[in-house]
Design an enzyme around this catalytic site. Structure first.
Site, mmCIF file in Angstrom:
data_model
loop_
_atom_site.group_PDB
_atom_site.id
_atom_site.type_symbol
_atom_site.label_atom_id
_atom_site.label_comp_id
_atom_site.label_asym_id
_atom_site.label_seq_id
_atom_site.Cartn_x
_atom_site.Cartn_y
_atom_site.Cartn_z
ATOM 1 N N LYS A 1 35.476 33.976 32.482
ATOM 2 C CA LYS A 1 36.340 33.632 33.612
ATOM 3 C C LYS A 1 35.816 32.469 34.463
ATOM 4 C CE LYS A 1 39.109 37.831 34.030
ATOM 5 N NZ LYS A 1 40.458 37.327 33.910
ATOM 6 N N ASP B 1 29.525 44.402 32.509
ATOM 7 C CA ASP B 1 30.557 43.391 32.274
ATOM 8 C C ASP B 1 30.851 42.709 33.608
ATOM 9 O OD1 ASP B 1 32.980 42.057 32.110
ATOM 10 O OD2 ASP B 1 33.863 43.480 30.695
ATOM 11 N N PHE C 1 38.247 47.839 31.955
ATOM 12 C CA PHE C 1 38.855 46.827 31.091
ATOM 13 C C PHE C 1 37.775 45.887 30.581
ATOM 14 C CE2 PHE C 1 40.892 42.858 29.960
ATOM 15 C CZ PHE C 1 42.007 43.283 29.249
HETATM 16 N N1 PLP Z 1 36.114 42.039 30.973
HETATM 17 C C1 PLP Z 1 36.662 42.024 32.199
HETATM 18 C C2 PLP Z 1 35.987 42.770 33.308
HETATM 19 C C3 PLP Z 1 37.856 41.351 32.431
HETATM 20 O O1 PLP Z 1 38.401 41.365 33.659
HETATM 21 C C4 PLP Z 1 38.464 40.660 31.361
HETATM 22 C C5 PLP Z 1 39.743 39.971 31.552
HETATM 23 O O2 PLP Z 1 40.478 40.223 32.469
HETATM 24 C C6 PLP Z 1 37.852 40.677 30.106
HETATM 25 C C7 PLP Z 1 36.678 41.383 29.954
HETATM 26 C C8 PLP Z 1 38.453 39.941 28.944
HETATM 27 O O3 PLP Z 1 38.347 38.579 29.141
HETATM 28 P P1 PLP Z 1 39.233 37.559 28.306
HETATM 29 O O4 PLP Z 1 40.649 37.747 28.738
HETATM 30 O O5 PLP Z 1 38.674 36.213 28.627
HETATM 31 O O6 PLP Z 1 39.053 37.910 26.869
#
Ligand code: PLP
Length: 399
Positions: free
Chosen positions: A253, A224, A139
């Site tokens: 986050k 990520d 994700f």
């Molecule tokens: N990347 C990861 C690993 C995530 O867990 C998330 C959100 O849960 C995102 C990207 C996307 O972040 P945002 O919701 O702040 O756009």
């Protein structure tokens, strides 16, 4: 549920787009790791706004930093500089580890940090390497570039085509990755642990093999760390425990402790990949968000929270792992980022039963319940949840 809550829910349904389920709880305020709803019920917050509220709620350091900043300058855009942004970038780069250099782009969210990473990779690798490789069940966000890299069919399929060519491989499978990364590959884009995929850590040595595979093929390695970064695993960044240095790291986050901020960090020469005008954001690196992020980093350091996360996280993992119940098969995760793994798709029931017992957790997958509390959660608070779990599971089984 009181009439007040029901009314807010009805109004929510009437005016909010139907992409989110109407939440059952209407929260009013919080203090530390406890939140209260509008009916006066309290809950131990073991999900922290989905791994965001690193210092819990109403933390004095964040309140002071944000209040002081908003009374000076709330916003200036990137036409001007403010020192807090520079200090935050310096601080983040300093946390990467000895000898690791780089440069930072600030965004407002995780998905935007990843959009920046996609464009950075494109700019560096050019059109002869059009392919990204990413993980099934990974994700990376909901905007089109990040969604293209997100390996969950149900949330992607309605929105294709994306304009980014992505080859998906099973997470943790070294041979599959090696087969997928060739001369057409611009970058491998991965999480160190699948977060939304159910808190599934990569097998030991996987990230090191990703690094080798990327180097051999001339592909960049984007990690990520949006969910894993800023202390969640007991290290500043998950890559540090693996002895691997990616080319790009994305953060969001926990970085802002509840204020919206994301960051894309290019390591070494990759940090100089963008040309002037290549990318931008009106709000990215906003003074208030930077002030909050600096407060988060300072408190993590000052209060020794990385050690605290490791210790309490280990106890949490032991506690979850020791639960003997027909619904539970075990636990997995690192630090204060754990999943209780279920034998059947009963996570929503467990989440609801936990809520009724006064604990906020998250049914991250049909068979996995995520626990990602504020990094300041105490051993006693974690123990209170583990002690209550058998009763919660009983209740869930009856639903
Ligand atoms: N990347 C990861 C690993 C995530 O867990 C998330 C959100 O849960 C995102 C990207 C996307 O972040 P945002 O919701 O702040 O756009």
């Amino acid at each position: 549920m009181t009439q007040h809550t029901q009314q807010v829910k009805d109004r929510y349904q009437a005016v909010m787009m139907p992409n989110y389920a109407v939440p059952d709880v209407v929260l009013a305020h919080g203090e530390g790791c406890v939140v209260w709803d509008v009916d006066g019920n309290s809950y131990l917050d073991l999900i922290g706004g989905i791994a965001v509220s690193a210092l819990g709620h109403n933390h004095p350091a964040i309140v002071e930093a944000v209040t002081a900043q908003v009374s000076k300058l709330a916003h200036i855009s990137n036409l001007f500089a403010h020192e807090g942004q520079v200090v935050l970038a310096e601080k983040l780069l300093g946390l990467l580890g000895p000898g690791i250099t780089g440069k930072v782009f600030f965004a407002n969210s995780g998905t935007e940090a990843n959009e920046a990473a996609v464009k950075l990779v494109r700019r560096i690798q050019g059109s002869k390497r059009p392919v990204f490789v990413a993980a099934e069940h990974g994700f990376h966000g909901r905007s089109m570039g990040s969604l293209s890299l997100t390996g969950k069919t149900s949330i992607r399929e309605a929105f294709s085509p994306f304009g980014v060519e992505v080859r998906f491989v099973p997470f943790g499978d070294q041979a599959a990755l090696a087969a997928a990364v060739g001369p057409d590959c611009a970058a491998v884009f991965l999480e160190p642990t699948l977060g939304e995929g159910g808190v599934v850590p990569a097998p030991a040595g996987y990230l090191a093999s990703v690094r080798e595979i990327c180097d051999a093929a001339g592909a960049l390695f984007v990690l990520d760390e949006i969910q894993s970064g800023i202390g969640r695993t007991g290290a500043w960044f998950a890559f540090q425990a693996e002895g691997v240095i990616p080319d790009v790291i994305t953060l969001a986050k926990g970085l802002g402790g509840g204020l919206p901020i994301g960051a894309c960090i290019g390591i070494g020469a990759v940090g100089d990949g963008f040309l002037r005008g290549d990318h931008g954001s009106t709000f990215g690196g906003n003074p208030i968000a930077c002030a909050a992020a600096l407060a988060v980093l300072d408190v993590i350091e000052r209060d020794g929270l990385l050690d605290h996360v490791s210790k309490v996280g280990e106890k949490l993992a032991d506690g979850l792992g020791s639960i003997e119940h027909p619904l539970v098969t075990g636990a997995r995760g690192t630090g204060l980022w754990q999943a209780l793994v279920l034998r059947e798709p009963a996570a929503v029931k467990v989440e609801a039963a936990a809520r009724e017992a006064g604990f906020l957790v998250n049914a991250v997958q049909p068979d996995a319940v995520r626990i990602a509390p504020p990094l300041i959660v105490t051993q006693e608070q974690v123990d209170s949840f583990v002690d209550a779990l058998p009763g919660i599971l009983e209740q869930a089984g009856r639903r």
